[in-house]
Write an enzyme that holds these catalytic residues in place. Structure first.
Site, PDB file in Angstrom:
ATOM      1  CB  CYS A 177     -43.059   3.203  15.471  1.00 46.38           C
ATOM      2  SG  CYS A 177     -43.991   4.605  16.112  1.00 46.38           S
ATOM      3  CB  CYS A 220     -49.466  13.224  13.232  1.00 46.10           C
ATOM      4  SG  CYS A 220     -48.911  14.736  14.047  1.00 46.10           S
ATOM      5  CB  CYS A 237     -46.036  15.825  14.596  1.00 50.97           C
ATOM      6  SG  CYS A 237     -46.500  14.257  15.313  1.00 50.97           S
TER       7      CYS A 237
END
Length: 279
Positions: free
Chosen positions: A205, A121, A197
């Protein structure tokens, strides 16, 4: 539709159109409002509208009305068709020279070891901590479970900890962590990586080593809930219940009989389990 392949590749050759497409791929099979895409990528609405229009024209994405807004999602059949064409035409149908090792491996999961699972998250203060605690307690004999945030936070949310205790979890070993801890030398190699989330899923990422199976299991954020302490606890409990339902479904999958493609579809489907959020 071989004639569309050059247009699709040309469309994805633009860095920002590619960024939009990659965000929607990370959110697949969700559909994402244009306002959220613009906010996540820092794009002006008119600029984003042009990028979305280009992706729509070549069939890589589609739009769907939800209430008063339009939501966008990847057209996976078109994506697969494009990849299949490149594999068959450019690679002459030889997956051993073109396909990533993780995609070429289609064997069944190894039933004789524990799987490493990471929940992500933004802050690692509530939802990902819920997921870590629940899966560890429900199936810790079969999974090594971790959680992390994409951004540093000061600590765990006290209401989240209260809800975990109310549901019988031991919170003594829980702590807030960032993904940097799991990208350092010596970190576990993950079999599964789940975002819980939307904001974390929207962030670009780095790819995880070994290309673990990943999915987005977005749950509404309880941290911003207003009201009395009881009302806040109810909001956190709702998030807890949504995550627990998904984890119970995940932990009951017949891993020993599923190949990678089937397992990926199964975890994607789990992400569509109703969370109680309205459109």
């Amino acid at each position: 539709m071989e004639e569309m392949i050059p247009e699709r590749l040309s469309t994805l050759g633009h860095p920002q159109r590619l960024a939009v497409f990659r965000l929607l791929m990370r959110r697949y099979p969700d559909r994402v409002p244009a306002s959220e895409i613009a906010r996540a990528l820092g794009l002006k609405p008119n600029t984003l509208s042009n990028y979305l229009s280009s992706l729509l024209q070549v069939g890589l994405i589609s739009q769907q009305r939800a209430g008063t807004s339009l939501r966008y999602g990847v057209e996976m059949a078109a994506v697969r068709g494009t990849i299949d064409y490149l594999l068959l035409d450019c690679c002459r149908g030889r997956p051993e020279i073109c396909a990533p090792a993780s995609c070429a491996a289609s064997g069944k999961a190894d039933r004789d070891r524990k799987f490493n699972v990471l929940f992500i998250c933004t802050g690692n203060s509530a939802r990902s901590i819920f997921a870590e605690a629940i899966l560890r307690d429900e199936a810790g004999d079969r999974f090594n479970v971790y959680s992390a945030g994409t951004r540093a936070r000061s600590g765990l949310n006290p209401v989240a900890l209260q809800v975990l205790k109310l549901n019988g979890h031991d919170i003594s070993d829980l702590r807030a962590k960032t993904i940097a801890e799991f990208q350092a030398p010596g970190a576990p190699d993950f079999d599964f990586v789940f975002t819980v989330c939307d904001q974390a899923a929207n962030e670009d990422c780095p790819a995880w080593p070994g290309q673990p199976i990943s999915a987005h299991w977005g749950v509404p954020d309880p941290v911003g809930a207003d009201g009395t302490q009881v009302q806040k606890i109810i909001s956190f409990q709702t998030a807890y219940d949504a995550i627990r339902n998904r984890i119970l479904t995940f932990s009951s999958l017949p891993f020993e009989t599923l190949d990678r493609i089937s397992l990926q579809k199964a975890v994607d489907d789990i992400g569509q389990i109703h969370t109680g959020e309205t459109a």
